[in-house]
Write a protein that holds these residues in place. Structure first.
Motif, PDB file in Angstrom:
ATOM      1  N   SER A   1       0.944  -1.362  -0.169  1.00  0.00           N
ATOM      2  CA  SER A   1      -0.363  -0.262  -0.473  1.00  0.00           C
ATOM      3  C   SER A   1       0.854   1.517  -0.146  1.00  0.00           C
ATOM      4  CB  SER A   1      -0.863  -0.338   0.911  1.00  0.00           C
ATOM      5  OG  SER A   1      -1.701   1.229   1.171  1.00  0.00           O
ATOM      6  N   HIS A   2       0.678   2.059   0.947  1.00  0.00           N
ATOM      7  CA  HIS A   2       1.541   3.374   1.141  1.00  0.00           C
ATOM      8  C   HIS A   2       2.005   3.896   1.708  1.00  0.00           C
ATOM      9  CE1 HIS A   2      -1.977   6.359   1.781  1.00  0.00           C
ATOM     10  NE2 HIS A   2      -2.553   5.041   1.550  1.00  0.00           N
ATOM     11  N   ILE A   3       2.758   4.634   2.527  1.00  0.00           N
ATOM     12  CA  ILE A   3       3.404   5.207   3.979  1.00  0.00           C
ATOM     13  C   ILE A   3       3.206   6.268   4.017  1.00  0.00           C
ATOM     14  CG2 ILE A   3       4.721   2.810   4.522  1.00  0.00           C
ATOM     15  CD1 ILE A   3       7.547   4.873   4.073  1.00  0.00           C
ATOM     16  N   ASP A   4       2.892   7.245   2.859  1.00  0.00           N
ATOM     17  CA  ASP A   4       2.508   8.755   2.895  1.00  0.00           C
ATOM     18  C   ASP A   4       1.344   8.930   3.325  1.00  0.00           C
ATOM     19  OD1 ASP A   4       1.445   7.621   0.399  1.00  0.00           O
ATOM     20  OD2 ASP A   4       0.989  10.324  -0.139  1.00  0.00           O
ATOM     21  N   THR A   5       0.928  10.055   4.364  1.00  0.00           N
ATOM     22  CA  THR A   5      -0.240  10.507   4.800  1.00  0.00           C
ATOM     23  C   THR A   5      -0.567  11.500   4.016  1.00  0.00           C
ATOM     24  OG1 THR A   5       0.933  11.826   6.038  1.00  0.00           O
ATOM     25  CG2 THR A   5       0.836   9.527   6.710  1.00  0.00           C
ATOM     26  N   VAL A   6      -2.060  12.341   4.594  1.00  0.00           N
ATOM     27  CA  VAL A   6      -2.317  13.524   3.807  1.00  0.00           C
ATOM     28  C   VAL A   6      -1.788  14.326   5.243  1.00  0.00           C
ATOM     29  CG1 VAL A   6      -4.994  12.451   3.511  1.00  0.00           C
ATOM     30  CG2 VAL A   6      -4.687  12.799   6.133  1.00  0.00           C
ATOM     31  N   LEU A   7      -2.147  16.025   5.761  1.00  0.00           N
ATOM     32  CA  LEU A   7      -1.750  16.933   7.088  1.00  0.00           C
ATOM     33  C   LEU A   7      -2.286  16.199   7.970  1.00  0.00           C
ATOM     34  CD1 LEU A   7      -0.096  19.774   4.376  1.00  0.00           C
ATOM     35  CD2 LEU A   7       0.975  18.077   5.052  1.00  0.00           C
ATOM     36  N   ASN A   8      -1.505  15.514   8.533  1.00  0.00           N
ATOM     37  CA  ASN A   8      -2.556  15.909  10.234  1.00  0.00           C
ATOM     38  C   ASN A   8      -3.534  14.487   9.845  1.00  0.00           C
ATOM     39  OD1 ASN A   8      -2.674  16.035  12.733  1.00  0.00           O
ATOM     40  ND2 ASN A   8      -4.660  17.599  12.864  1.00  0.00           N
ATOM     41  N   GLY A   9      -3.179  13.448   9.360  1.00  0.00           N
ATOM     42  CA  GLY A   9      -3.729  12.004   9.365  1.00  0.00           C
ATOM     43  C   GLY A   9      -3.290  10.956  10.055  1.00  0.00           C
TER      44      GLY A   9
ATOM     45  N   ARG B   1       6.303 -18.536  -6.620  1.00  0.00           N
ATOM     46  CA  ARG B   1       6.592 -17.809  -7.045  1.00  0.00           C
ATOM     47  C   ARG B   1       7.613 -16.703  -5.913  1.00  0.00           C
ATOM     48  NH1 ARG B   1       1.073 -18.719  -9.440  1.00  0.00           N
ATOM     49  NH2 ARG B   1       1.363 -18.721 -11.717  1.00  0.00           N
ATOM     50  N   PRO B   2       8.063 -15.888  -6.843  1.00  0.00           N
ATOM     51  CA  PRO B   2       8.254 -15.016  -5.523  1.00  0.00           C
ATOM     52  C   PRO B   2       7.777 -13.878  -5.278  1.00  0.00           C
ATOM     53  CG  PRO B   2       9.324 -13.507  -8.118  1.00  0.00           C
ATOM     54  CD  PRO B   2       8.079 -15.632  -7.941  1.00  0.00           C
ATOM     55  N   LEU B   3       8.274 -13.418  -4.093  1.00  0.00           N
ATOM     56  CA  LEU B   3       6.474 -12.603  -3.073  1.00  0.00           C
ATOM     57  C   LEU B   3       7.071 -11.142  -3.463  1.00  0.00           C
ATOM     58  CD1 LEU B   3       5.255 -14.580  -0.759  1.00  0.00           C
ATOM     59  CD2 LEU B   3       3.529 -13.753  -2.635  1.00  0.00           C
ATOM     60  N   GLU B   4       6.376  -9.584  -2.797  1.00  0.00           N
ATOM     61  CA  GLU B   4       7.269  -8.847  -3.229  1.00  0.00           C
ATOM     62  C   GLU B   4       5.989  -7.560  -2.334  1.00  0.00           C
ATOM     63  OE1 GLU B   4      10.465  -6.500  -6.074  1.00  0.00           O
ATOM     64  OE2 GLU B   4       8.670  -7.616  -6.618  1.00  0.00           O
ATOM     65  N   VAL B   5       6.741  -7.153  -1.062  1.00  0.00           N
ATOM     66  CA  VAL B   5       6.235  -5.926  -0.470  1.00  0.00           C
ATOM     67  C   VAL B   5       6.081  -4.593  -0.993  1.00  0.00           C
ATOM     68  CG1 VAL B   5       7.411  -5.798   1.353  1.00  0.00           C
ATOM     69  CG2 VAL B   5       5.793  -5.534   1.409  1.00  0.00           C
ATOM     70  N   VAL B   6       5.446  -4.212  -0.628  1.00  0.00           N
ATOM     71  CA  VAL B   6       5.544  -2.074  -1.885  1.00  0.00           C
ATOM     72  C   VAL B   6       4.731  -1.535  -1.093  1.00  0.00           C
ATOM     73  CG1 VAL B   6       3.975  -3.343  -3.667  1.00  0.00           C
ATOM     74  CG2 VAL B   6       5.069  -1.001  -3.806  1.00  0.00           C
ATOM     75  N   SER B   7       5.687  -0.447  -1.281  1.00  0.00           N
ATOM     76  CA  SER B   7       5.405   0.712  -0.510  1.00  0.00           C
ATOM     77  C   SER B   7       5.358   2.177  -1.325  1.00  0.00           C
ATOM     78  CB  SER B   7       6.009   1.557   0.031  1.00  0.00           C
ATOM     79  OG  SER B   7       6.098   2.971   0.743  1.00  0.00           O
ATOM     80  N   PHE B   8       3.876   2.225  -2.332  1.00  0.00           N
ATOM     81  CA  PHE B   8       4.352   2.931  -3.198  1.00  0.00           C
ATOM     82  C   PHE B   8       3.905   4.542  -2.347  1.00  0.00           C
ATOM     83  CE2 PHE B   8       1.928  -0.091  -5.226  1.00  0.00           C
ATOM     84  CZ  PHE B   8       2.547  -0.449  -6.496  1.00  0.00           C
ATOM     85  N   THR B   9       4.814   5.013  -3.475  1.00  0.00           N
ATOM     86  CA  THR B   9       4.727   6.737  -3.202  1.00  0.00           C
ATOM     87  C   THR B   9       3.482   7.978  -3.336  1.00  0.00           C
ATOM     88  OG1 THR B   9       7.379   6.578  -3.908  1.00  0.00           O
ATOM     89  CG2 THR B   9       6.394   8.713  -4.083  1.00  0.00           C
TER      90      THR B   9
END
Ligand SMILES: [Zn+2]
Length: 410
Positions: free
Chosen positions: A78-86, A114-122
């Motif tokens: 998923s992602h690790i960025d946040t909205v402001l004050n999230g 099969r390979p497994l891959e964790v992802v963090s989207f910008t």
């Protein structure tokens, strides 16, 4: 195989990451490429390496941790960025649950085919140039113009924000070339609504993700004196907007039930006590899980606004700010998620996601599915964002088993 996630470790990861980018208002402010985000990236990189996964980062700053070598990868994240004050769960729960799943598989010495891959989207949250910068770069749905001309929500162009980070507009545009071959993508996310909690379900299996159409619109009339201009001679842009908002909402509620319409931002000009509003600028956000309905809504709503404008002697303008197409989750993924959920004995509900997610972008290149867990009172994008940890544990266990199934073809 009966592997389960380690909730204590997952919980401590989430709490640790939540310390990065703390906002004095009580939440977390971690927009992509901010100081806080760079710190969070370093933290995540270390976690990925400690887990014994192979770390890499693409030109858009999407971060990956891979288990296994050749073959079509099963992606999770998923992602690790946040909205402001999230809050601390939106996005992070999905990345860290994915990481925990891969860590458990690694610890148990399981080697799926099969390979497994964790992802963090910008920049999933769209603080820079529209939503899903990272996942759009990943699948090749970004264009140079957008990156060059788009003004970020910090008032500076993207180019300036990237200065010193090692990323450039060119590297973002080339990110798609580094995309691995993908078998499927799974994303765990908080629901950001209250259906699961209200109905008493722990797991939501997403069947569709709604598409959206975001527009900036204006009614332009004439600013006249509020004391001297007779009502019948006015060209009041506010009344046109109010009329449109009510009629459009009624239309959606009666003819397109299940679709959504929101007028979230309205600016009345000149905005003074005794002047007839000569111009109103407003946002129009409508969404639907059906592509046909989304198209019909666009035609109907614009025709309605034109009609109101001409009846009232005004002009109507509108331009698209952002749009995405609705996505259907492939039945084979829904089938695996259902079966694994039943085996685990977790009560689930099949749901539509009204909010957009990275999975929607990834679906253009690979089968993509989502698991929702409830969030308290449906609150997200706020310091009040909260979950029941047991729900996260169940969601992550379902994620783990589904990943193993997808990575181990029969
Ligand atoms: Zn999110």
């Amino acid at each position: 195989m009966d592997i389960k996630v380690n909730l204590e470790r997952l919980k401590s990861d989430i709490e640790e990451l939540a310390q990065v980018g703390r906002d004095p208002r009580g939440g977390i402010s971690r927009p992509s490429f901010s100081q806080a985000d760079l710190e969070a990236r370093q933290w995540l990189k270390e976690k990925i390496c400690q887990a014994g996964l192979c770390f890499r980062q693409d030109g858009a700053g999407n971060m990956f941790g891979r288990l296994g070598e050749k073959g079509r990868a099963v992606l999770v994240g998923s992602h690790i960025d946040t909205v402001l004050n999230g809050g601390k769960f939106d996005g992070s729960a999905g990345v860290l649950a994915g990481l925990e799943c891969l860590r458990r598989i690694q610890e148990e010495g399981v080697r799926p085919a099969r390979p497994l891959e964790v992802v963090s989207f910008t920049d999933e949250e769209g603080n820079l140039v529209g939503d899903f910068l990272g996942s759009r770069a990943f699948v090749g749905l970004l264009n140079r113009e957008e990156l060059e001309q788009g003004i970020t929500s910090f008032g500076r162009p993207l180019k300036d924000i990237l200065a010193g980070t090692g990323f450039t507009l060119e590297s973002i545009l080339r990110a798609q070339e580094e995309r691995p071959e993908i078998e499927a993508f799974l994303e765990l996310h908080i629901e950001q609504g209250s259906v699961l909690e209200t109905e008493g379900f722990t797991i939501g299996i997403v069947e569709r993700i709604a598409g959206k159409n975001y527009r900036w619109c204006s009614f332009v009339g004439k600013p006249d004196h509020g004391g001297t201009t007779p009502l019948e001679l006015r060209r009041d842009a506010f009344l046109a907007t109010a009329d449109f908002a009510l009629r459009a909402t009624q239309r959606v509620a009666t003819r397109h039930y299940g679709s959504m319409i929101t007028f979230g931002k309205v600016a009345v000009h000149p905005g003074s006590f005794s002047v007839v509003p000569g111009q109103v600028d407003f946002s129009l956000d409508f969404r639907s899980a059906s592509p046909e309905t989304l198209e019909a809504l666009e035609k109907e709503l614009l025709a309605m606004a034109e009609d109101i404008a001409s009846t009232r002697g005004l002009a109507f303008y509108s331009r698209v700010v952002d749009r995405t197409e609705p996505v259907e989750v492939p039945p084979r993924l829904i089938g695996v998620l259902r079966e694994e959920c039943q085996k685990l004995g977790y009560p689930f509900l099949q749901v539509t996601s009204g909010a957009g997610h990275d999975a929607q972008m990834v679906s253009s290149v690979a089968d993509s599915g989502m698991i929702f867990i409830p969030c308290r009172d449906g609150i997200s994008h706020s310091p009040e964002e909260d979950i029941d940890w047991e729900d996260l544990e169940k969601g992550a266990n379902l994620l783990l088993r589904t990943l193993l199934r997808l990575a181990s073809p029969p």
